[in-house]
Design a protein around this motif. Structure first.
Motif, PDB file in Angstrom:
ATOM      1  N   ARG A  60      -1.259   0.124  10.537  1.00  0.00           N
ATOM      2  CA  ARG A  60      -1.513   0.421   8.884  1.00  0.00           C
ATOM      3  C   ARG A  60      -1.320  -0.484   8.111  1.00  0.00           C
ATOM      4  NH1 ARG A  60      -3.958   3.882  11.371  1.00  0.00           N
ATOM      5  NH2 ARG A  60      -3.694   6.293  11.343  1.00  0.00           N
ATOM      6  N   ILE A  61      -2.025  -0.704   7.050  1.00  0.00           N
ATOM      7  CA  ILE A  61      -1.771  -1.372   6.002  1.00  0.00           C
ATOM      8  C   ILE A  61      -1.096  -0.814   4.752  1.00  0.00           C
ATOM      9  CG2 ILE A  61      -2.862  -3.069   4.486  1.00  0.00           C
ATOM     10  CD1 ILE A  61      -5.338  -3.201   6.017  1.00  0.00           C
ATOM     11  N   VAL A  62      -0.135  -1.123   4.294  1.00  0.00           N
ATOM     12  CA  VAL A  62       0.529  -0.390   3.330  1.00  0.00           C
ATOM     13  C   VAL A  62       0.688  -1.113   2.085  1.00  0.00           C
ATOM     14  CG1 VAL A  62       2.865   0.891   2.568  1.00  0.00           C
ATOM     15  CG2 VAL A  62       2.013   0.963   5.077  1.00  0.00           C
ATOM     16  N   TYR A  63       0.038  -0.848   0.994  1.00  0.00           N
ATOM     17  CA  TYR A  63      -0.020  -1.687  -0.361  1.00  0.00           C
ATOM     18  C   TYR A  63       1.203  -1.012  -1.252  1.00  0.00           C
ATOM     19  CZ  TYR A  63      -4.490  -3.853   0.979  1.00  0.00           C
ATOM     20  OH  TYR A  63      -5.547  -4.627   1.322  1.00  0.00           O
ATOM     21  N   VAL A  64       2.059  -1.714  -1.704  1.00  0.00           N
ATOM     22  CA  VAL A  64       3.081  -1.348  -2.730  1.00  0.00           C
ATOM     23  C   VAL A  64       2.780  -1.732  -4.072  1.00  0.00           C
ATOM     24  CG1 VAL A  64       5.707  -1.304  -2.992  1.00  0.00           C
ATOM     25  CG2 VAL A  64       4.756  -1.561  -0.689  1.00  0.00           C
ATOM     26  N   ASP A  65       2.540  -0.990  -4.768  1.00  0.00           N
ATOM     27  CA  ASP A  65       2.233  -1.156  -6.448  1.00  0.00           C
ATOM     28  C   ASP A  65       3.602  -1.386  -7.046  1.00  0.00           C
ATOM     29  OD1 ASP A  65       0.817  -1.785  -8.764  1.00  0.00           O
ATOM     30  OD2 ASP A  65       0.818   0.471  -9.072  1.00  0.00           O
ATOM     31  N   ASP A  66       3.795  -2.780  -7.654  1.00  0.00           N
ATOM     32  CA  ASP A  66       4.948  -2.835  -8.278  1.00  0.00           C
ATOM     33  C   ASP A  66       4.818  -2.681  -9.786  1.00  0.00           C
ATOM     34  OD1 ASP A  66       7.668  -3.469  -8.832  1.00  0.00           O
ATOM     35  OD2 ASP A  66       7.222  -5.614  -8.777  1.00  0.00           O
ATOM     36  N   GLY A  67       4.535  -1.579 -10.163  1.00  0.00           N
ATOM     37  CA  GLY A  67       4.425  -1.115 -11.784  1.00  0.00           C
ATOM     38  C   GLY A  67       3.345  -2.288 -12.245  1.00  0.00           C
ATOM     39  N   SER A  68       2.095  -2.454 -11.631  1.00  0.00           N
ATOM     40  CA  SER A  68       1.060  -2.886 -12.195  1.00  0.00           C
ATOM     41  C   SER A  68       0.838  -2.521 -13.534  1.00  0.00           C
ATOM     42  CB  SER A  68      -0.009  -3.047 -11.291  1.00  0.00           C
ATOM     43  OG  SER A  68       0.101  -3.870  -9.826  1.00  0.00           O
ATOM     44  N   ARG A  69      -0.043  -3.433 -14.370  1.00  0.00           N
ATOM     45  CA  ARG A  69      -0.726  -3.075 -15.487  1.00  0.00           C
ATOM     46  C   ARG A  69      -2.106  -2.958 -15.759  1.00  0.00           C
ATOM     47  NH1 ARG A  69       3.359  -6.680 -19.565  1.00  0.00           N
ATOM     48  NH2 ARG A  69       5.329  -5.974 -18.860  1.00  0.00           N
ATOM     49  N   ASP A  70      -2.749  -3.613 -14.628  1.00  0.00           N
ATOM     50  CA  ASP A  70      -3.974  -3.680 -14.593  1.00  0.00           C
ATOM     51  C   ASP A  70      -4.658  -2.096 -13.658  1.00  0.00           C
ATOM     52  OD1 ASP A  70      -3.287  -4.321 -11.990  1.00  0.00           O
ATOM     53  OD2 ASP A  70      -4.551  -6.174 -12.128  1.00  0.00           O
ATOM     54  N   ASP A  71      -5.718  -2.480 -13.045  1.00  0.00           N
ATOM     55  CA  ASP A  71      -5.974  -1.290 -12.190  1.00  0.00           C
ATOM     56  C   ASP A  71      -6.066  -1.341 -10.734  1.00  0.00           C
ATOM     57  OD1 ASP A  71      -7.399   0.032 -14.318  1.00  0.00           O
ATOM     58  OD2 ASP A  71      -9.220  -1.142 -14.135  1.00  0.00           O
ATOM     59  N   THR A  72      -4.792  -1.767 -10.330  1.00  0.00           N
ATOM     60  CA  THR A  72      -4.113  -2.169  -8.834  1.00  0.00           C
ATOM     61  C   THR A  72      -4.083  -0.658  -8.404  1.00  0.00           C
ATOM     62  OG1 THR A  72      -3.284  -4.198  -9.284  1.00  0.00           O
ATOM     63  CG2 THR A  72      -2.629  -3.014  -7.517  1.00  0.00           C
ATOM     64  N   TRP A  73      -3.277   0.184  -8.942  1.00  0.00           N
ATOM     65  CA  TRP A  73      -3.056   1.244  -8.172  1.00  0.00           C
ATOM     66  C   TRP A  73      -4.369   2.334  -8.121  1.00  0.00           C
ATOM     67  CZ3 TRP A  73      -0.154   3.365  -4.973  1.00  0.00           C
ATOM     68  CH2 TRP A  73      -0.176   4.720  -4.668  1.00  0.00           C
ATOM     69  N   PRO A  74      -4.958   2.307  -9.206  1.00  0.00           N
ATOM     70  CA  PRO A  74      -6.495   3.095  -8.822  1.00  0.00           C
ATOM     71  C   PRO A  74      -7.149   2.664  -7.895  1.00  0.00           C
ATOM     72  CG  PRO A  74      -6.142   2.820 -11.268  1.00  0.00           C
ATOM     73  CD  PRO A  74      -5.148   2.093 -10.694  1.00  0.00           C
ATOM     74  N   LEU A  75      -7.296   1.397  -7.627  1.00  0.00           N
ATOM     75  CA  LEU A  75      -8.016   0.432  -6.815  1.00  0.00           C
ATOM     76  C   LEU A  75      -7.532   0.928  -5.365  1.00  0.00           C
ATOM     77  CD1 LEU A  75     -10.330  -1.277  -5.756  1.00  0.00           C
ATOM     78  CD2 LEU A  75      -8.521  -3.265  -6.159  1.00  0.00           C
ATOM     79  N   ILE A  76      -6.100   1.041  -5.150  1.00  0.00           N
ATOM     80  CA  ILE A  76      -5.321   1.122  -3.908  1.00  0.00           C
ATOM     81  C   ILE A  76      -5.793   2.696  -3.542  1.00  0.00           C
ATOM     82  CG2 ILE A  76      -3.020   1.484  -2.913  1.00  0.00           C
ATOM     83  CD1 ILE A  76      -2.106  -0.534  -4.539  1.00  0.00           C
ATOM     84  N   THR A  77      -5.848   3.489  -4.492  1.00  0.00           N
ATOM     85  CA  THR A  77      -6.137   4.915  -4.177  1.00  0.00           C
ATOM     86  C   THR A  77      -7.312   4.954  -3.625  1.00  0.00           C
ATOM     87  OG1 THR A  77      -6.788   5.356  -6.312  1.00  0.00           O
ATOM     88  CG2 THR A  77      -4.540   5.961  -6.029  1.00  0.00           C
ATOM     89  N   ARG A  78      -8.449   4.315  -4.115  1.00  0.00           N
ATOM     90  CA  ARG A  78      -9.715   4.400  -3.781  1.00  0.00           C
ATOM     91  C   ARG A  78     -10.054   3.801  -2.318  1.00  0.00           C
ATOM     92  NH1 ARG A  78     -11.121   3.030  -9.032  1.00  0.00           N
ATOM     93  NH2 ARG A  78     -11.427   0.691  -8.427  1.00  0.00           N
TER      94      ARG A  78
END
Length: 324
Positions: free
Chosen positions: A43-61
């Protein structure tokens, strides 16, 4: 045995690169699976470190579109080292080995195969080491090399030209979990584990997109974190400096008394002022170094959590009736 490989990628404001990073990593995992180097459960695991842009919505997609992608969201920004540790500690029970790397595609993904081969040969830790720093500016190259030299001079065990591109086995990850310090400097902690290790050399690429998350100010802070986390030599240097200045002060006093007794005393305003400024500056420097260590003790004594996981997105577990 074909190992299950997890790739842990800390992310902070990486919306510009994640789509391409995912494509490259998925392609690499598919080729490694075909070659028998990793299992289909990798697996690939992205860890969102409190990003202020659209990093987390992109990770969810990306997680919804690709079963091999997972997303881990921290409750707030905790810094690269804590985000990396959060990912590693989350996956340590699910994988045979985990590779940590940055999201910007500067680390050569093609050497992942060599990482796994070293692991299968019995290595618990495999360090990714840069062949050269030709792509860096002269300033960054000189400061980075100076950092490693200072770390070695102060007695810290760090791998030269190694950042955080490394493979760790499940056993090494378990050992890493035993290190409880709040002031994290993984480049110094991992070599302390002591299991069998090896090196893989690679050429670092230019950043695919976006801008560096480590400007000069953060690089200096990171260097100070490493030095003060793994060496007490600055405190010893303060003691030696104090002894040296005390000895010089005694000689200066003797010189002043002899000059006065022989009638050669001359009013030296410049010398007096220079001495005051010199001693005052040294005192402030020494207080600053001692204060840094005291601050670290303060942080460690409070033992606050190094990170808090807000959400962990992964593929859905099969239902009970489906399992049977």
């Amino acid at each position: 045995m074909i190992p299950t490989l997890f790739i842990v990628v800390p992310c902070y404001n990486e919306q510009e690169v994640l789509t391409e990073t995912t494509r490259v990593l998925l392609d690499k995992l598919a080729r490694m699976e075909k070659d028998g180097l990793c299992s289909e459960n990798s697996r690939i695991v992205y860890v969102d470190d409190g990003s202020r842009d659209d990093t987390w919505p992109l990770i969810t997609r990306l997680q919804e579109d690709h079963p091999a992608v997972r997303g881990l969201k921290l409750s707030r920004n905790r810094g690269h080292q804590n985000a990396l540790l959060a990912g590693l500690m989350t996956v340590k029970e699910e994988c045979d080995c985990a590779v940590s790397m940055d999201a910007d595609l500067q680390d050569d993904v093609e050497v992942l195969s060599e990482f796994v081969r070293k692991f299968r040969e019995g290595c618990d830790v495999v360090y990714g080491v840069r062949n050269s720093r030709e792509t860096d500016t002269a300033f960054k190259r000189s400061t980075a090399q100076g950092f490693y030299k200072v770390m070695h001079l102060l007695g810290a065990e760090v791998v030269y030209n190694h950042a955080d591109y490394r493979l760790m086995s499940r056993r090494a990850l378990q050992a890493l979990s035993e290190y409880k310090e709040v002031n994290l400097f993984l480049r110094g902690i991992v070599p302390l584990i002591g299991f069998r290790s090896d090196y893989v050399y690679y050429d670092r690429h230019e950043r695919f997109a976006g801008e560096s998350k480590y400007p000069l100010k953060k690089m200096i802070a990171f260097a100070m974190e490493g030095i003060t986390s793994f060496s007490v030599k600055p405190l010893k240097l303060i003691s030696r400096l104090g002894i040296l200045i005390s000895i010089l002060s005694i000689f200066g006093l003797l010189y002043a008394l002899i000059s006065y007794c022989t009638g050669h005393a001359v009013a030296g305003w410049t010398a007096i002022v220079s001495s005051i400024w010199l001693l005052g500056g040294l005192q402030m420097l020494c207080l600053g170094v001692a204060g840094t260590y005291i601050g670290k003790i303060y942080s460690e004594v409070k033992a606050r959590p190094r990170f808090i996981i807000e959400e962990y997105r992964r593929e859905e577990e099969p239902k009970e009736e489906e399992k049977s």
